[in-house]
Design a protein around this motif. Structure first.
Motif, short mmCIF file in Angstrom:
data_model
loop_
_atom_site.label_atom_id
_atom_site.label_comp_id
_atom_site.label_asym_id
_atom_site.label_seq_id
_atom_site.Cartn_x
_atom_site.Cartn_y
_atom_site.Cartn_z
N TYR A 8 0.83 -1.20 0.00
CA TYR A 8 0.00 0.00 0.00
C TYR A 8 0.87 1.26 0.00
O TYR A 8 0.44 2.31 0.42
CB TYR A 8 -0.92 -0.01 1.23
CG TYR A 8 -1.90 -1.15 1.16
CD1 TYR A 8 -3.15 -0.98 0.59
CD2 TYR A 8 -1.55 -2.41 1.62
CE1 TYR A 8 -4.03 -2.04 0.50
CE2 TYR A 8 -2.43 -3.46 1.53
CZ TYR A 8 -3.66 -3.27 0.97
OH TYR A 8 -4.53 -4.32 0.88
N ARG A 16 -3.51 3.47 5.53
CA ARG A 16 -3.01 2.09 5.55
C ARG A 16 -4.01 1.18 6.25
O ARG A 16 -4.78 1.62 7.10
CB ARG A 16 -1.67 2.03 6.30
CG ARG A 16 -0.62 2.93 5.72
CD ARG A 16 0.06 2.26 4.55
NE ARG A 16 0.92 3.22 3.89
CZ ARG A 16 2.18 2.99 3.62
NH1 ARG A 16 2.73 1.86 3.95
NH2 ARG A 16 2.88 3.89 3.01
N PRO A 17 -3.97 -0.12 5.93
CA PRO A 17 -4.90 -1.03 6.59
C PRO A 17 -4.60 -1.17 8.08
O PRO A 17 -3.46 -1.09 8.50
CB PRO A 17 -4.68 -2.36 5.85
CG PRO A 17 -3.34 -2.24 5.22
CD PRO A 17 -3.11 -0.79 4.97
N VAL A 19 -5.11 -3.95 10.98
CA VAL A 19 -5.35 -5.39 11.09
C VAL A 19 -5.40 -5.77 12.56
O VAL A 19 -4.48 -5.45 13.31
CB VAL A 19 -4.22 -6.17 10.37
CG1 VAL A 19 -4.50 -7.66 10.41
CG2 VAL A 19 -4.05 -5.69 8.94
N TRP A 34 -9.87 -6.76 8.99
CA TRP A 34 -9.05 -5.97 8.08
C TRP A 34 -9.83 -4.71 7.73
O TRP A 34 -10.93 -4.79 7.20
CB TRP A 34 -8.77 -6.79 6.83
CG TRP A 34 -8.03 -6.09 5.75
CD1 TRP A 34 -8.54 -5.24 4.81
CD2 TRP A 34 -6.64 -6.19 5.46
NE1 TRP A 34 -7.56 -4.81 3.96
CE2 TRP A 34 -6.38 -5.38 4.34
CE3 TRP A 34 -5.57 -6.90 6.04
CZ2 TRP A 34 -5.11 -5.25 3.78
CZ3 TRP A 34 -4.32 -6.77 5.48
CH2 TRP A 34 -4.09 -5.97 4.37
N ARG A 35 -9.27 -3.57 8.05
CA ARG A 35 -9.91 -2.28 7.73
C ARG A 35 -8.97 -1.45 6.88
O ARG A 35 -7.87 -1.12 7.30
CB ARG A 35 -10.23 -1.51 9.01
CG ARG A 35 -11.29 -2.18 9.85
CD ARG A 35 -11.51 -1.42 11.12
NE ARG A 35 -10.23 -1.41 11.86
CZ ARG A 35 -10.10 -1.00 13.09
NH1 ARG A 35 -11.11 -0.52 13.74
NH2 ARG A 35 -8.93 -1.03 13.69
N ASP A 36 -9.41 -1.15 5.68
CA ASP A 36 -8.65 -0.30 4.76
C ASP A 36 -9.62 0.72 4.20
O ASP A 36 -10.49 0.38 3.40
CB ASP A 36 -8.04 -1.16 3.66
CG ASP A 36 -7.16 -0.35 2.71
OD1 ASP A 36 -7.34 0.87 2.62
OD2 ASP A 36 -6.33 -0.96 2.03
N SER A 37 -9.48 1.95 4.64
CA SER A 37 -10.44 2.98 4.25
C SER A 37 -10.42 3.28 2.75
O SER A 37 -11.34 3.90 2.24
CB SER A 37 -10.18 4.27 5.03
OG SER A 37 -8.90 4.78 4.70
N PHE A 41 -13.29 -3.54 3.83
CA PHE A 41 -13.41 -3.87 5.25
C PHE A 41 -13.86 -5.32 5.32
O PHE A 41 -14.84 -5.70 4.67
CB PHE A 41 -14.46 -2.98 5.94
CG PHE A 41 -14.78 -3.45 7.34
CD1 PHE A 41 -13.95 -3.14 8.40
CD2 PHE A 41 -15.90 -4.22 7.59
CE1 PHE A 41 -14.23 -3.57 9.68
CE2 PHE A 41 -16.19 -4.66 8.87
CZ PHE A 41 -15.35 -4.33 9.91
N ASN A 83 -7.98 -7.85 -0.78
CA ASN A 83 -6.65 -7.94 -0.19
C ASN A 83 -6.00 -9.31 -0.39
O ASN A 83 -5.13 -9.71 0.37
CB ASN A 83 -6.72 -7.60 1.30
CG ASN A 83 -7.56 -8.59 2.09
OD1 ASN A 83 -8.28 -9.42 1.53
ND2 ASN A 83 -7.50 -8.49 3.40
#
Length: 105
Positions: A8, A16-17, A19, A34-37, A41, A83
């Protein structure tokens, strides 16, 4: 999570994700959040341990991953998760922040 150089790297550090470990489901699998704006998600995504098939960068530590290193990666499914090519070193699992349960006021 500290700013890392990883898959990323073209995204600014704030995006950035994030985790978090939900559960170690077996010696070879974990469930993570996993959260990546910027892209996705996953509230409960299963990741499995394997030997890295390609070189890359650990999304948790920024360490280089070499082909053959023990890594976790998202369980392959159809359709492929956004991902799908992310990975983290098996040794970095201890660094992953456990997901904190939310409590109602």
């Amino acid at each position: 999570t500290p700013c890392r150089s990883d898959a990323y790297s073209n995204v600014n550090c704030a995006a950035r994700p994030v985790v978090s470990l939900i559960e170690r489901t077996s010696p070879s699998a974990v469930t993570i959040q996993w959260r990546d704006s910027t892209s996705c998600f996953y509230g409960a995504q299963i990741w499995r341990v394997a030997g890295a098939k390609v070189s890359g960068v650990c999304v948790l530590t920024g360490q280089r991953i070499r082909r053959g290193d023990r890594i976790y990666h998202p369980w392959r499914s159809n359709p492929e998760p956004v991902n799908a090519h992310a990975m983290f070193l098996e040794s970095a699992l201890e660094l992953m922040a456990p997901l904190q349960p939310t409590t109602a006021p």
